[in-house]
Write a protein that holds these residues in place. Structure first.
Motif, short mmCIF file in Angstrom:
data_model
loop_
_atom_site.label_atom_id
_atom_site.label_comp_id
_atom_site.label_asym_id
_atom_site.label_seq_id
_atom_site.Cartn_x
_atom_site.Cartn_y
_atom_site.Cartn_z
N TYR A 21 0.81 -1.21 0.00
CA TYR A 21 0.00 0.00 0.00
C TYR A 21 0.85 1.26 0.00
N ASP A 22 2.09 1.20 0.48
CA ASP A 22 2.94 2.39 0.45
C ASP A 22 3.29 2.79 -0.97
N HIS A 23 3.61 1.79 -1.81
CA HIS A 23 3.88 2.06 -3.22
C HIS A 23 2.63 2.57 -3.94
N LEU A 24 1.50 1.93 -3.64
CA LEU A 24 0.25 2.30 -4.33
C LEU A 24 -0.21 3.70 -3.95
N LEU A 25 -0.03 4.07 -2.69
CA LEU A 25 -0.42 5.42 -2.27
C LEU A 25 0.39 6.47 -3.02
N PHE A 26 1.68 6.22 -3.20
CA PHE A 26 2.51 7.17 -3.93
C PHE A 26 2.05 7.28 -5.38
N LEU A 27 1.76 6.16 -6.01
CA LEU A 27 1.32 6.18 -7.41
C LEU A 27 -0.02 6.88 -7.56
N VAL A 28 -0.92 6.68 -6.59
CA VAL A 28 -2.20 7.39 -6.63
C VAL A 28 -1.96 8.89 -6.59
N GLY A 29 -1.04 9.32 -5.72
CA GLY A 29 -0.70 10.74 -5.66
C GLY A 29 -0.12 11.25 -6.96
N VAL A 30 0.71 10.42 -7.60
CA VAL A 30 1.35 10.83 -8.85
C VAL A 30 0.33 11.08 -9.95
N ILE A 31 -0.65 10.19 -10.08
CA ILE A 31 -1.58 10.28 -11.21
C ILE A 31 -2.86 11.03 -10.88
N PHE A 32 -3.01 11.51 -9.64
CA PHE A 32 -4.28 12.09 -9.23
C PHE A 32 -4.72 13.24 -10.12
N PHE A 33 -3.79 14.12 -10.49
CA PHE A 33 -4.14 15.27 -11.31
C PHE A 33 -3.62 15.13 -12.75
N LEU A 34 -3.29 13.91 -13.16
CA LEU A 34 -2.88 13.68 -14.54
C LEU A 34 -4.08 13.19 -15.33
N PHE A 35 -4.45 13.94 -16.37
CA PHE A 35 -5.65 13.61 -17.13
C PHE A 35 -5.34 13.04 -18.51
N ARG A 36 -4.15 13.30 -19.03
CA ARG A 36 -3.79 12.80 -20.35
C ARG A 36 -3.01 11.50 -20.23
N GLY A 37 -3.35 10.53 -21.09
CA GLY A 37 -2.68 9.24 -21.06
C GLY A 37 -1.18 9.36 -21.25
N ARG A 38 -0.75 10.31 -22.07
CA ARG A 38 0.68 10.50 -22.33
C ARG A 38 1.41 10.91 -21.06
N ASP A 39 0.79 11.78 -20.27
CA ASP A 39 1.42 12.22 -19.02
C ASP A 39 1.48 11.08 -18.01
N ILE A 40 0.40 10.32 -17.92
CA ILE A 40 0.38 9.18 -17.00
C ILE A 40 1.48 8.20 -17.36
N LEU A 41 1.61 7.89 -18.65
CA LEU A 41 2.63 6.95 -19.11
C LEU A 41 4.02 7.48 -18.80
N LEU A 42 4.25 8.77 -18.99
CA LEU A 42 5.56 9.37 -18.73
C LEU A 42 5.95 9.25 -17.27
N TYR A 43 5.06 9.65 -16.37
CA TYR A 43 5.40 9.65 -14.95
C TYR A 43 5.51 8.24 -14.39
N VAL A 44 4.66 7.35 -14.83
CA VAL A 44 4.75 5.95 -14.38
C VAL A 44 6.04 5.33 -14.91
N SER A 45 6.44 5.68 -16.13
CA SER A 45 7.68 5.16 -16.70
C SER A 45 8.89 5.66 -15.92
N LEU A 46 8.86 6.92 -15.50
CA LEU A 46 9.96 7.47 -14.69
C LEU A 46 10.05 6.74 -13.35
N PHE A 47 8.91 6.50 -12.73
CA PHE A 47 8.89 5.77 -11.47
C PHE A 47 9.41 4.34 -11.67
N THR A 48 8.97 3.71 -12.74
CA THR A 48 9.40 2.35 -13.06
C THR A 48 10.90 2.29 -13.29
N LEU A 49 11.42 3.24 -14.05
CA LEU A 49 12.86 3.29 -14.32
C LEU A 49 13.63 3.40 -13.01
N GLY A 50 13.18 4.29 -12.13
CA GLY A 50 13.86 4.50 -10.86
C GLY A 50 13.91 3.26 -10.01
#
Length: 214
Positions: free
Chosen positions: A43-72
């Protein structure tokens, strides 16, 4: 209580523990399953991801930020395990809790209001992704996996983490997509992100308590 909550947060039940401690050789599918389960119950990882995508409305932005998190977290997961870098699990999990607080505070516009400065969100996501990866690496190293098949197993675990992350995000995005159709979404944005920060502070307190009493 602290021990049980820590275990449930990382999806390491007794059956999984026994498998990790007795497994010999390459086990691709089981390690993928464990990785996916870890993410879905973390749940700690999921809470952070929820925060990351909460105000992201475009699929491209969601993919970018999730990819950065995944890379890290992929980099530090592999590097941490293969290089035997072991960080105190309570400290690293407290930092992960801090990442949840950070993202909730950021979503509330706290940096602009309090500090009149907006940190680079992309850099923040990848940096916290690195810490999340060290959290995964630290947890895996607790089981002292045999070197035989280690690289393949760790890569399989990481693939499983990504699959679990994809499933979790798909569920979250479906819920958010329905919620965003209603005016209550923006009305409750402050309440939601305040709750996110509160959860992060509780995670920090839980982990620091465990650190000082063990």
């Amino acid at each position: 209580m602290i021990s049980s909550l820590s275990v449930s947060a990382h999806g390491v039940d007794e059956v999984t523990r026994q498998f990790l401690e007795t497994n010999q050789g390459v086990a691709i599918i089981p390690f993928m399953y464990i990785g996916a389960k870890h993410m879905l119950t973390g749940y700690d990882h999921l809470l952070f991801l929820v925060g990351v995508i909460f105000f992201l409305f475009r699929g491209r932005d969601i993919l970018l930020y999730v990819s950065l998190f995944t890379l890290g977290h992929s980099l530090t997961l592999l590097f941490g395990v293969l290089s035997h870098i072991n960080i105190n699990p309570y400290i690293i999990d407290a930092i992960i809790g801090l990442s949840v607080v950070y993202k909730g505070f950021d979503n509330l516009g706290g940096f602009q209001r309090v500090f009149h400065y907006q940190p680079n969100t992309k850099i923040a996501v990848i940096v916290f992704g690195l810490f999340h990866g060290f959290g995964l690496a630290t947890k895996i190293q607790e089981f002292q996996l045999p070197s035989n098949g280690l690289v393949s197993n760790i890569i399989s675990f990481n693939i499983g983490v990504e699959l679990g992350q994809f499933i979790a995000l798909a569920i979250v995005l479906i819920i958010l997509s329905f919620w965003r159709r209603h005016k209550s979404y923006l009305h409750f944005a402050t309440l939601t992100n305040t709750a996110l920060m509160s959860a992060g502070f509780m995670l920090i307190g839980l982990q620091l308590t465990g650190y000082f009493i063990t």
